[in-house]
Design a protein around this motif. Structure first.
Motif, PDB file in Angstrom:
ATOM      1  N   THR A 138      -1.819  -5.046  -5.719  1.00  0.00           N
ATOM      2  CA  THR A 138      -2.688  -5.182  -4.545  1.00  0.00           C
ATOM      3  C   THR A 138      -4.151  -5.267  -4.966  1.00  0.00           C
ATOM      4  O   THR A 138      -4.909  -6.102  -4.463  1.00  0.00           O
ATOM      5  CB  THR A 138      -2.476  -3.996  -3.592  1.00  0.00           C
ATOM      6  OG1 THR A 138      -1.128  -3.999  -3.126  1.00  0.00           O
ATOM      7  CG2 THR A 138      -3.415  -4.080  -2.401  1.00  0.00           C
ATOM      8  N   SER A 139      -4.554  -4.423  -5.902  1.00  0.00           N
ATOM      9  CA  SER A 139      -5.945  -4.447  -6.379  1.00  0.00           C
ATOM     10  C   SER A 139      -6.284  -5.784  -7.019  1.00  0.00           C
ATOM     11  O   SER A 139      -7.372  -6.320  -6.819  1.00  0.00           O
ATOM     12  CB  SER A 139      -6.167  -3.316  -7.395  1.00  0.00           C
ATOM     13  OG  SER A 139      -5.986  -2.055  -6.804  1.00  0.00           O
ATOM     14  N   TRP A 190      -8.037   3.364   2.846  1.00  0.00           N
ATOM     15  CA  TRP A 190      -8.371   2.500   1.712  1.00  0.00           C
ATOM     16  C   TRP A 190      -9.862   2.515   1.388  1.00  0.00           C
ATOM     17  O   TRP A 190     -10.295   1.956   0.404  1.00  0.00           O
ATOM     18  CB  TRP A 190      -7.896   1.066   1.939  1.00  0.00           C
ATOM     19  CG  TRP A 190      -8.515   0.373   3.124  1.00  0.00           C
ATOM     20  CD1 TRP A 190      -9.803  -0.051   3.264  1.00  0.00           C
ATOM     21  CD2 TRP A 190      -7.856   0.011   4.331  1.00  0.00           C
ATOM     22  NE1 TRP A 190      -9.991  -0.660   4.473  1.00  0.00           N
ATOM     23  CE2 TRP A 190      -8.809  -0.643   5.157  1.00  0.00           C
ATOM     24  CE3 TRP A 190      -6.559   0.161   4.806  1.00  0.00           C
ATOM     25  CZ2 TRP A 190      -8.494  -1.133   6.406  1.00  0.00           C
ATOM     26  CZ3 TRP A 190      -6.250  -0.326   6.057  1.00  0.00           C
ATOM     27  CH2 TRP A 190      -7.215  -0.963   6.848  1.00  0.00           C
ATOM     28  N   SER A 211       2.442  -0.515   4.732  1.00  0.00           N
ATOM     29  CA  SER A 211       2.592   0.904   4.432  1.00  0.00           C
ATOM     30  C   SER A 211       3.984   1.378   4.810  1.00  0.00           C
ATOM     31  O   SER A 211       4.589   0.896   5.772  1.00  0.00           O
ATOM     32  CB  SER A 211       1.551   1.729   5.185  1.00  0.00           C
ATOM     33  OG  SER A 211       1.804   3.107   5.037  1.00  0.00           O
ATOM     34  N   LEU A 236      -2.125  -4.886   4.991  1.00  0.00           N
ATOM     35  CA  LEU A 236      -1.694  -3.855   4.058  1.00  0.00           C
ATOM     36  C   LEU A 236      -0.422  -3.226   4.605  1.00  0.00           C
ATOM     37  O   LEU A 236      -0.399  -2.723   5.739  1.00  0.00           O
ATOM     38  CB  LEU A 236      -2.772  -2.789   3.886  1.00  0.00           C
ATOM     39  CG  LEU A 236      -3.998  -3.176   3.044  1.00  0.00           C
ATOM     40  CD1 LEU A 236      -4.963  -2.012   2.955  1.00  0.00           C
ATOM     41  CD2 LEU A 236      -3.587  -3.629   1.652  1.00  0.00           C
ATOM     42  N   HIS A 295       0.867  -1.179   0.000  1.00  0.00           N
ATOM     43  CA  HIS A 295       0.000   0.000   0.000  1.00  0.00           C
ATOM     44  C   HIS A 295       0.897   1.221   0.000  1.00  0.00           C
ATOM     45  O   HIS A 295       1.662   1.436   0.943  1.00  0.00           O
ATOM     46  CB  HIS A 295      -0.918   0.023   1.220  1.00  0.00           C
ATOM     47  CG  HIS A 295      -1.992   1.082   1.130  1.00  0.00           C
ATOM     48  ND1 HIS A 295      -1.720   2.425   1.034  1.00  0.00           N
ATOM     49  CD2 HIS A 295      -3.355   0.981   1.116  1.00  0.00           C
ATOM     50  CE1 HIS A 295      -2.850   3.107   0.971  1.00  0.00           C
ATOM     51  NE2 HIS A 295      -3.852   2.269   1.019  1.00  0.00           N
ATOM     52  N   LEU A 303      -4.613   2.185  -4.324  1.00  0.00           N
ATOM     53  CA  LEU A 303      -3.944   0.909  -4.106  1.00  0.00           C
ATOM     54  C   LEU A 303      -3.121   0.549  -5.339  1.00  0.00           C
ATOM     55  O   LEU A 303      -3.579   0.730  -6.473  1.00  0.00           O
ATOM     56  CB  LEU A 303      -4.970  -0.195  -3.844  1.00  0.00           C
ATOM     57  CG  LEU A 303      -5.798  -0.076  -2.569  1.00  0.00           C
ATOM     58  CD1 LEU A 303      -6.855  -1.173  -2.526  1.00  0.00           C
ATOM     59  CD2 LEU A 303      -4.912  -0.157  -1.336  1.00  0.00           C
TER      60      LEU A 303
END
Length: 306
Positions: free
Chosen positions: A27-28, A58, A48, A46, A17, A23
């Motif tokens: 990840t999507s 998100w 970061s 996720l 992320h 995103l």
């Protein structure tokens, strides 16, 4: 058999992320597959690069049933920290699977293991479960789907709307591939079915036209099929829908008539793409759909037309 419902034994899925609200495509794509499979076999995190205490944003882009948690890069297990996300760490923390294609195939496998009745999910792996099995270093197709197209689309999204955009080479390569004839394991059989349906349609059209029938009836049987037929038969779509339907019963195997059997393979009508790899919906489509969706929402006025 006694089931172990220990959270410590559940595999952990780590997704990238960025510091922005969007995103990353990898990840999507992974979340898209988790939602499609309704897979609850993983603890999802996720990752970061934001400092501790800075919450991620998100919104509604993450399925609610996943129960996603946040984690900072510095808090990642050492084994995951050295891998490119997405990555899956086993319950014991000793084995890590990394890379988009590997992780997606693992999600499908875990979904089927959790529910053996999910035949539609296992079909995502394609014929002999080889879809995206070869790594990107040795397979140009895997490299195109896993790396080149997501990277090209993300580059487009990062550009200013005032910059002129050119179609990326990866998108052009995909377009070229989709324009090639379909090759499936039962290619010859399906193409002969297509030829039979075409001849039947021609006979019905000739029978409905009394002026046309006497002129062409004598040469109908010997007339070779067109090499580049128009996409009007619909056989490919029928085969694709039958594969997607969980309750579909495969038609009984029938032998084609001698007229159809005698036609050489080179003279059979070519099959056309319904999905990325041909007639059947596979993991490749799960990868490409989010990418192409994002690509199509780019300002079309900025893309030059030929």
């Amino acid at each position: 058999m006694k089931k172990t419902d220990s959270t410590s034994q559940q595999e952990r899925l780590y997704l990238d992320h960025s510091s922005t609200s969007d995103l990353p495509l990898h990840t999507s794509i992974t979340l898209f597959l988790l939602s499609y499979c309704e897979c609850k076999s993983f603890q999802v995190f996720l990752v970061s690069s934001n400092p501790r205490g800075s919450p991620l944003c998100w919104g509604t882009r993450v399925p609610e049933f996943l129960g996603v948690s946040e984690v900072c890069v510095e808090d990642l297990p050492e084994l995951v920290r050295g891998c490119r996300l997405p990555a899956v760490l086993d319950g014991a923390g000793r084995y890590c699977r990394a890379g988009l294609a590997v992780v997606l195939r693992h999600i499908v496998s875990r979904t089927v293991e959790a529910d053996s009745c999910r035949g539609g999910v296992s079909a995502l792996l394609g014929f002999k479960s080889t879809c995206l099995k070869a790594c990107a270093e040795v397979s140009p197709w895997t490299r195109l789907c896993e790396l080149s197209i997501p990277s090209a689309v993300e580059s487009l999204l990062l550009r200013s709307s005032h910059q002129s955009l050119l179609l990326p080479d990866a998108i052009l390569q995909l377009e070229k591939t989709l324009g090639e004839p379909v090759k499936v394991h039962n290619n010859d059989k399906i193409r002969r079915q297509k030829l039979r349906l075409r001849k039947k349609k021609e006979e019905e059209e000739e029978g409905s036209d009394p002026q046309k029938a006497p002129q062409e009836s004598s040469g109908t049987a010997s007339r070779p099929p067109p090499l580049n037929p128009e996409p009007s038969d619909g056989l490919e779509l029928q085969a694709a829908l039958a594969k997607l339907s969980l309750g579909a019963i495969p038609p009984p195997s029938t032998r084609e008539c001698s007229e159809i059997r005698k036609v050489k393979t080179a003279a059979l009508p070519a099959l056309e793409h319904v999905f990325a790899e041909g007639l059947y919906f596979t993991l490749t489509d799960m990868v490409l759909l989010p990418c192409i969706h994002h690509f199509l929402v780019v300002d079309p006025t900025a893309i030059p037309r030929c």
